[in-house]
Enzyme design. Structure first.
Site, PDB file in Angstrom:
ATOM      1  N   ASP A 475       0.933  -1.239   0.115  1.00  0.00           N
ATOM      2  CA  ASP A 475       0.275  -0.085   0.345  1.00  0.00           C
ATOM      3  C   ASP A 475       1.147   1.132  -0.162  1.00  0.00           C
ATOM      4  O   ASP A 475       1.883   1.286   0.224  1.00  0.00           O
ATOM      5  CB  ASP A 475      -1.234  -0.296   1.128  1.00  0.00           C
ATOM      6  CG  ASP A 475      -2.435   0.630   1.094  1.00  0.00           C
ATOM      7  OD1 ASP A 475      -2.320   1.354   0.177  1.00  0.00           O
ATOM      8  OD2 ASP A 475      -3.085   0.045   1.782  1.00  0.00           O
ATOM      9  N   ASP A 544     -10.994   1.901  -3.269  1.00  0.00           N
ATOM     10  CA  ASP A 544     -11.167   1.652  -1.696  1.00  0.00           C
ATOM     11  C   ASP A 544     -12.240   1.396  -1.323  1.00  0.00           C
ATOM     12  O   ASP A 544     -12.963   1.026  -0.645  1.00  0.00           O
ATOM     13  CB  ASP A 544     -10.283   2.171  -0.993  1.00  0.00           C
ATOM     14  CG  ASP A 544      -8.931   2.366   0.007  1.00  0.00           C
ATOM     15  OD1 ASP A 544      -8.469   1.351  -0.340  1.00  0.00           O
ATOM     16  OD2 ASP A 544      -8.162   3.287   0.140  1.00  0.00           O
TER      17      ASP A 544
END
Length: 782
Positions: A475, A544
């Site tokens: 990430d 997301d």
């Protein structure tokens, strides 16, 4: 195939031709890019420039009627009469910005372009033309244009290498990977733009006089404006018409410009963004641009999409992951956030295994003092209070359950409240004398510094080497600010050197030390969804935002340029955490299955019936995974703004969704078109079984039951936990030619009754159809 006849260069793929020649002034002059030509006459096809026009500047008195401003060029300079948007801006040894590159030599090489740099390039069977130009005054400065022809993919990649042997350095402010001039025509430009949780929405606008710029300045390819874009003829559609697609194999700040010039010609360019860019090039050095990607299709946006998908799957994705089916994962993030322990994780994993999930991924919160996003980032040591025995013991337990184990990292960033920052505050990017700006309570580590890169490689490698880990989610949850590095005498090199440092880190970890670990890139979702990352990471977390309705738009935009095998998509809880929208479990699956399927669920919050449905979904996806991940994809508009279909064609089968983008009373009838159906083949079309909660009927229940029931009462809620109705059973037999034109589907609920075939979808509803070839019983004569 590359053909050279005198000063004319022809680059052929299976279905396209790209032509240019060396002009009388020595400049590479573009002639044609379009459908493949079996024969060609360069003089006939070239744009005519018989006389000069008012206000134009003649290049040389020795060449009458020769003005660069009206020519179609392969790459332009500055200061010699071309006043269109320039692909380069270089401070030359004489202190001016005047640059004039003319033909010197050429070479054709077998294979794709390679260079001694951390930049990734396309790979695979290809031919490469190296066209070297020299600067007319400073002959020790050369610009080599790279053209690599990938015949099967119908793609040509472009790049440039600037070299100097001058004693005084050059200062590069701008150097595009490619430039393409097209003759006049009415075109529209489509980009994919958005923000966090709203990535990759398609935006189309007509080309008008002036310059349109699509760029990123955040330090990554960005969720604001992806580097991919297309130009389509005004009359082109999804399945017909001229479409050009472009992209860049790069993960940093990018820049693309499309200009409709004062003469009606179109100039296209792409490369590293000139935003805060200043590169010193000293004697004996090269500057190599990222590789740009071009394709052309006469078959509309769908044809361009198919070619881009084929190219990415065959020529960008690492060979060991090409055509390799991706596992179905459960990620714990939405189920637990930071609040978990070993017992909770193992219980979640055990339930996941019982439903058919193949890999358990432990997300943020497993390391250091990481109980929120305010502390611990950078300390890659397991928190043994949460996880006794650490990652090694947990991974072993998961493996013994019969699942693979994956782990989340965010190695590029650091919390100020961390052991790493306390030990090395100078490793975090900040400007001396300025207060650093935080994003998600964190700072970015300075990957331009070799000691920082070494730390990241060693820390991640230690975890991966001491536990059975099969997957890494990498990430990166912020944009870069306060860009400065004490290691760089030239701060204009910061952004590009950061990306080169990142590529080095990824190479060392995932190509050299742990090539067998499946690597999924992520950057607050789709902030770094690009071909550069895909050269290392076979799949990318797309957003997301896991809301099904939002994901339709997001995945449609991404899938216009990137194949389904790269698009990570999860089924999550409802109401959705990003939108608070409710969507049926069937729709959440019907969207996520067009990509690499995963789940983010707390199974304890699901009913027994919902868990049964998920088990059915997973079994169906496994049976057809090859088609969903590697089938030929297209998005088909069934009714503008109201009905959309995602479709994939596999071996002997198609999958086709019908999504309600909007819903109103008495919906118009839906007609399913499958353009890829084979005209002379018979098919069965059957909806994939999905279910309907009794409670969805609301107060209508009391009008059809012998006793009065409340829609939100105990009895209905209990029934809904253990039972659901099959929604809209459909099955048809149809000839492929008819399926191409359109199959009328069963009606949607219209407020006047119920039948078993009726589709009761409503807002955010959808249906998934499995379309199979009917095998002929006839055999051919021998």
């Amino acid at each position: 195939m590359i053909e050279i006849q005198g000063k004319v260069f022809a680059l052929h793929t299976n279905n396209t031709t790209y032509l240019f020649r060396i002009s009388e002034g020595g400049h590479p002059e573009h002639i044609y890019y379009g459908a493949r030509l079996s024969t060609y006459d360069a003089d006939a096809l070239a744009l005519k420039n018989e006389i000069t026009l008012g206000s134009t500047v003649e290049y040389s008195p020795d060449i009458p009627n020769y003005s660069l401003d009206t020519r179609l060029l392969e790459y332009s300079g500055i200061g010699k009469g071309d006043y269109r948007h320039a692909p380069l801006e270089i401070l030359m040894p004489d202190g001016t910005f005047v640059a004039d590159f003319v033909y010197l030599s050429h070479e054709v090489a077998d294979g794709a372009f390679v260079a001694d740099t951390e930049l990734p390039f396309a790979r695979g069977e290809a031919k490469t033309l190296l066209l070297t130009l020299k600067e007319k005054k400073h002959e020790r400065i050369t610009l080599t244009l790279h053209y690599t022809v990938f015949e099967d993919a119908d793609v040509i990649t472009r790049g440039a290498t600037l070299h100097t042997d001058e004693d005084n350095p050059l200062y590069i402010r701008k150097l595009m990977s490619f430039m393409l001039d097209l003759p006049t025509g009415e075109f529209e430009m489509t980009t994919i733009d958005g923000s966090w949780a709203k990535e990759a929405h398609l935006h189309t606008r007509p080309l008008t006089r002036g310059i349109f710029i699509n760029d990123s300045t955040v330090g990554a390819s960005s969720n604001l404006h992806n580097s991919a874009f297309l130009l389509k003829a005004k009359n082109a559609g999804e399945e017909y018409g001229d479409v050009y697609g472009f992209n860049l194999i790069y993960s940093g700040n990018h820049y693309s410009a499309v200009e409709l010039s004062h003469h009606g010609t179109i100039r296209v360019m792409s490369g590293i963004s000139p935003h805060c860019f200043l590169w010193k090039l000293s004697c004996g050095e090269d500057f190599i641009t990222p590789e740009a990607v071009m394709t052309y299709s006469k078959d509309g946006t769908a044809g361009m999409t198919m070619q881009m998908h084929r190219f990415v799957n065959q020529n960008i994705i690492r060979e060991e992951y090409q055509n390799t089916e991706r596992p179905i994962v459960l990620n714990n993030w939405e189920a637990t956030f930071f609040h978990f322990n070993r017992r909770k994780i193992l219980a979640l994993a055990k339930r996941a295994k019982s439903l058919g999930i193949e890999m358990f991924v432990l997300d943020d919160g497993w390391f250091g003092n990481r109980n929120s996003d305010t502390a611990g980032l950078g300390d890659w040591v397991a928190n043994t209070k949460k996880l006794p025995g650490g990652i090694t013991a947990l991974a072993e337990k998961i493996e013994k359950m019969g699942m693979k184990f994956g782990l989340w990292f965010e190695p590029e960033c650091v919390n100020p409240d961390s052991d790493l920052y306390r030990a090395h505050p100078d490793w975090a990017i900040a400007v001396p004398g300025r207060e650093a700006s935080l994003g998600r309570n964190q700072m970015t580590l300075d990957l331009t510094r070799p000691e920082v890169r070494d730390y990241i490689v060693d820390a991640v490698d230690h975890v991966l080497s001491t536990a059975k880990i099969s997957y890494v989610k990498w990430d990166y949850n912020r944009h870069i600010s306060d860009m400065y590095s004490p290691s760089l005498p030239q701060q204009g090199e910061f952004f590009h050197r950061y990306i080169l440092g990142l590529y080095e880190v990824l190479r060392r970890i995932f190509l050299e030390k742990h090539p067998d670990i499946l690597f999924e890139s992520c950057s607050s979702g789709g902030n770094r969804f690009d071909l550069g990352m895909l050269a290392f990471s076979p799949q990318i977390w797309t957003s997301d935002d896991t809301d099904a309705r939002e994901r339709i738009d997001i995945q449609r935009g991404i899938a216009t340029f990137y194949p389904l095998s790269t698009i990570s998509a999860h089924v999550s809880m409802t109401p959705n955490m990003q939108t608070l929208r409710n969507a049926p479990l069937s729709t959440r699956f019907n969207v996520a299955c067009f990509g690499v399927l995963g789940y983010e669920l707390d199974f304890d919050e699901l009913t027994p019936d919902e868990r049964r449905q998920i088990k059915e979904q997973i079994a169906f996806y496994k049976a057809h995974r090859k088609t969903f991940q590697y089938g030929t994809y297209r998005a088909v508009t069934l009714r503008e703004g109201e009905r959309l279909s995602f479709q994939v064609k596999g071996e002997g089968e198609h999958m086709a969704s019908v999504f309600n983008l909007s819903y109103s009373a008495i919906p118009e009838r839906d007609i399913l078109r499958v353009p890829d159906a084979e005209a002379q083949t018979s098919y069965t079309v059957k909806n994939v079984k999905q279910y309907l909660r009794i409670g969805n009927f609301g107060s209508l229940i009391k009008h059809i039951t012998p006793i009065r029931l409340r829609a939100d009462g105990f009895i209905v809620r209990t029934v809904d936990r253990h039972f659901s109705m099959v929604d809209g059973e459909e099955e048809y037999t149809i000839q492929g030619e008819n399926l191409c034109h359109g199959l009328p589907l069963a009606m949607q609920y219209s407020g006047t009754g119920y039948l078993p075939t009726l589709r009761i979808l409503g807002d955010n509803g959808s249906t998934l159809y499995h379309i199979q070839k009917i095998k002929s019983e006839r055999t051919s004569d021998k």
